[in-house]
Design a protein around this motif. Structure first.
Motif, PDB file in Angstrom:
ATOM      1  N   GLY A  25       0.813  -1.202   0.000  1.00  0.00           N
ATOM      2  CA  GLY A  25       0.000   0.000   0.000  1.00  0.00           C
ATOM      3  C   GLY A  25       0.850   1.258   0.000  1.00  0.00           C
ATOM      4  N   GLN A  26       0.360   2.303   0.665  1.00  0.00           N
ATOM      5  CA  GLN A  26       1.059   3.585   0.674  1.00  0.00           C
ATOM      6  C   GLN A  26       2.352   3.517   1.476  1.00  0.00           C
ATOM      7  N   SER A  27       2.341   2.729   2.546  1.00  0.00           N
ATOM      8  CA  SER A  27       3.545   2.590   3.370  1.00  0.00           C
ATOM      9  C   SER A  27       4.412   1.454   2.854  1.00  0.00           C
ATOM     10  N   GLN A  28       5.620   1.784   2.435  1.00  0.00           N
ATOM     11  CA  GLN A  28       6.563   0.770   1.956  1.00  0.00           C
ATOM     12  C   GLN A  28       7.480   0.288   3.082  1.00  0.00           C
ATOM     13  N   GLN A  29       7.272   0.848   4.292  1.00  0.00           N
ATOM     14  CA  GLN A  29       8.093   0.438   5.428  1.00  0.00           C
ATOM     15  C   GLN A  29       7.636  -0.917   5.965  1.00  0.00           C
ATOM     16  N   GLN A  30       8.580  -1.611   6.566  1.00  0.00           N
ATOM     17  CA  GLN A  30       8.289  -2.924   7.128  1.00  0.00           C
ATOM     18  C   GLN A  30       8.696  -2.953   8.598  1.00  0.00           C
ATOM     19  N   TRP A  31       7.696  -3.053   9.466  1.00  0.00           N
ATOM     20  CA  TRP A  31       7.939  -3.181  10.895  1.00  0.00           C
ATOM     21  C   TRP A  31       7.498  -4.561  11.336  1.00  0.00           C
ATOM     22  N   LEU A  32       8.193  -5.086  12.336  1.00  0.00           N
ATOM     23  CA  LEU A  32       7.743  -6.333  12.948  1.00  0.00           C
ATOM     24  C   LEU A  32       8.039  -6.323  14.444  1.00  0.00           C
ATOM     25  N   VAL A  33       7.381  -7.220  15.160  1.00  0.00           N
ATOM     26  CA  VAL A  33       7.470  -7.261  16.623  1.00  0.00           C
ATOM     27  C   VAL A  33       8.130  -8.570  17.065  1.00  0.00           C
ATOM     28  N   ILE A  34       9.104  -8.439  17.953  1.00  0.00           N
ATOM     29  CA  ILE A  34       9.753  -9.611  18.567  1.00  0.00           C
ATOM     30  C   ILE A  34       9.843  -9.359  20.063  1.00  0.00           C
ATOM     31  N   VAL A  38       9.585  -3.411  18.842  1.00  0.00           N
ATOM     32  CA  VAL A  38       9.228  -3.118  17.459  1.00  0.00           C
ATOM     33  C   VAL A  38      10.487  -2.746  16.672  1.00  0.00           C
ATOM     34  N   TYR A  39      10.679  -3.404  15.526  1.00  0.00           N
ATOM     35  CA  TYR A  39      11.876  -3.180  14.707  1.00  0.00           C
ATOM     36  C   TYR A  39      11.482  -2.741  13.298  1.00  0.00           C
ATOM     37  N   ASP A  40      12.257  -1.827  12.752  1.00  0.00           N
ATOM     38  CA  ASP A  40      12.081  -1.405  11.364  1.00  0.00           C
ATOM     39  C   ASP A  40      13.073  -2.187  10.506  1.00  0.00           C
ATOM     40  N   ALA A  59       6.037  -8.668   8.127  1.00  0.00           N
ATOM     41  CA  ALA A  59       5.912  -7.215   8.267  1.00  0.00           C
ATOM     42  C   ALA A  59       4.522  -6.856   8.769  1.00  0.00           C
ATOM     43  N   GLY A  60       4.482  -6.033   9.815  1.00  0.00           N
ATOM     44  CA  GLY A  60       3.214  -5.635  10.417  1.00  0.00           C
ATOM     45  C   GLY A  60       2.647  -6.671  11.369  1.00  0.00           C
ATOM     46  N   GLN A  61       3.437  -7.668  11.734  1.00  0.00           N
ATOM     47  CA  GLN A  61       2.952  -8.767  12.579  1.00  0.00           C
ATOM     48  C   GLN A  61       3.940  -9.077  13.702  1.00  0.00           C
ATOM     49  N   ASP A  62       3.520  -9.978  14.593  1.00  0.00           N
ATOM     50  CA  ASP A  62       4.408 -10.489  15.641  1.00  0.00           C
ATOM     51  C   ASP A  62       5.218 -11.643  15.061  1.00  0.00           C
ATOM     52  N   ALA A  63       6.549 -11.581  15.184  1.00  0.00           N
ATOM     53  CA  ALA A  63       7.435 -12.600  14.613  1.00  0.00           C
ATOM     54  C   ALA A  63       8.229 -13.322  15.692  1.00  0.00           C
ATOM     55  N   THR A  64       7.746 -13.293  16.932  1.00  0.00           N
ATOM     56  CA  THR A  64       8.498 -13.865  18.058  1.00  0.00           C
ATOM     57  C   THR A  64       8.774 -15.345  17.876  1.00  0.00           C
ATOM     58  N   LEU A  81      19.904  -6.647  15.934  1.00  0.00           N
ATOM     59  CA  LEU A  81      18.566  -6.066  16.034  1.00  0.00           C
ATOM     60  C   LEU A  81      18.558  -4.721  16.768  1.00  0.00           C
ATOM     61  N   LYS A  82      19.549  -4.493  17.620  1.00  0.00           N
ATOM     62  CA  LYS A  82      19.567  -3.264  18.426  1.00  0.00           C
ATOM     63  C   LYS A  82      19.497  -2.010  17.563  1.00  0.00           C
ATOM     64  N   SER A  83      20.204  -2.023  16.435  1.00  0.00           N
ATOM     65  CA  SER A  83      20.216  -0.842  15.573  1.00  0.00           C
ATOM     66  C   SER A  83      18.907  -0.651  14.825  1.00  0.00           C
ATOM     67  N   LEU A  84      18.051  -1.671  14.826  1.00  0.00           N
ATOM     68  CA  LEU A  84      16.774  -1.608  14.106  1.00  0.00           C
ATOM     69  C   LEU A  84      15.608  -1.279  15.029  1.00  0.00           C
ATOM     70  N   LEU A  85      15.877  -1.225  16.328  1.00  0.00           N
ATOM     71  CA  LEU A  85      14.822  -0.987  17.316  1.00  0.00           C
ATOM     72  C   LEU A  85      14.276   0.440  17.208  1.00  0.00           C
ATOM     73  N   ILE A  86      12.949   0.563  17.110  1.00  0.00           N
ATOM     74  CA  ILE A  86      12.331   1.893  17.012  1.00  0.00           C
ATOM     75  C   ILE A  86      11.324   2.147  18.131  1.00  0.00           C
TER      76      ILE A  86
END
Length: 265
Positions: A25-34, A38-40, A59-64, A81-86
């Motif tokens: 869609g409009q957002s091309q970013q990919q976030w996920l949860v572990i 939340v990581y980008d 992307a957009g989901q829990d990936a634990t 992952l630390k550098s991707l944490l948002i």
């Protein structure tokens, strides 16, 4: 809904905010949860060792649970992952999406913990050594049969039987290597997998890993699991029948889940 710059987001995030960052869609970013963090992974997905599609499927989901299943050395991966944490999930947010069943997740994690405690995930090196040895013997025997006895019918059939058995068994052996289930260090698994599938079978390990990682990341999910996506091509099943196959598998999974709960009670 237009995506905001990452800097505008508060540290505490909601599932509504996370779900729109699914790479579509409009957002091309990919976030996920572990583990509620939340990581980008928008940029990192292209360098992801397991392939960009595997990580983008979450992307957009829990990936634990996928994170736990796919990574042996979790401490090492968490450093990257630390550098991707948002941010992290807000305190009032559940640890997973609303469409996931809490009891099913809890049962799955309890089952995995039990399997690990029982030592069922520890490899038997003697077993795998004997597997590899008998594969080499069968493969060599198939060619020696033709070389020594010629190409008459009986030697040809016997040699073909040896070769076919070896090739099929090689497929399953490289499968375990692809899952990094034989050696502790992934690099030794990947090295032997290349020898088995690239040299002995003549297929690229990267191709197999690319497809099979997606299969285990999203098993039986149409458009995400390559095993289902190949049905129309290989088996002429088409989309409709592929979806029906998925529904039947889900029904069986729910039945197994019910039986597992009954046993616990």
């Amino acid at each position: 809904m237009e995506a905001k710059p990452i800097s505008d987001f508060p540290q505490h995030l909601t599932w509504e905010e996370i779900k729109i960052h699914n790479g579509r869609g409009q957002s091309q970013q990919q976030w996920l949860v572990i583990d509620r963090n939340v990581y980008d992974v928008s940029t990192f997905s292209k360098q992801h060792p397991g392939g960009s599609r595997v990580i983008s499927h979450y992307a957009g989901q829990d990936a634990t649970d996928a994170f736990v299943a796919f990574h042996n050395d979790k401490a090492l991966v968490r450093k990257y992952l630390k550098s991707l944490l948002i941010g992290e999930l807000a305190p009032d947010q559940p640890s997973f999406e609303s469409n996931k069943k809490k009891s099913l997740l809890e049962d799955f994690r309890e089952l995995r913990c039990t399997v690990e405690k029982m030592g069922l995930l520890k490899p038997n090196y003697t077993f795998f050594f004997m597997i590899f040895l008998h594969l080499l013997v069968l493969d060599a025997a198939s060619w020696l049969m033709i070389w020594y006895f010629g190409i008459s019918l009986v030697p040809f059939l016997v040699g073909m039987a040896f070769f076919t058995i070896a090739q099929i068994q090689m497929g399953w052996f490289q499968h375990d290597l692809g899952h990094c289930s034989v050696f502790r260090k992934p690099k030794w698994n990947h090295l032997l997998q290349i020898i088995v599938i690239n040299i002995l079978k003549g297929l690229p390990a990267s191709w197999w890993n690319h497809l099979h990682n997606q299969h285990h990341a999203k098993p039986n999910c149409f458009r995400k699991d390559p095993d289902l996506n190949m049905h129309p091509l290989l088996f002429s099943l088409g989309k409709t029948l592929s979806v029906e196959v998925s529904k039947q598998i889900v029904k069986k999974s729910k039945l197994c889940h019910k039986r597992f709960k009954d046993r616990k009670l």
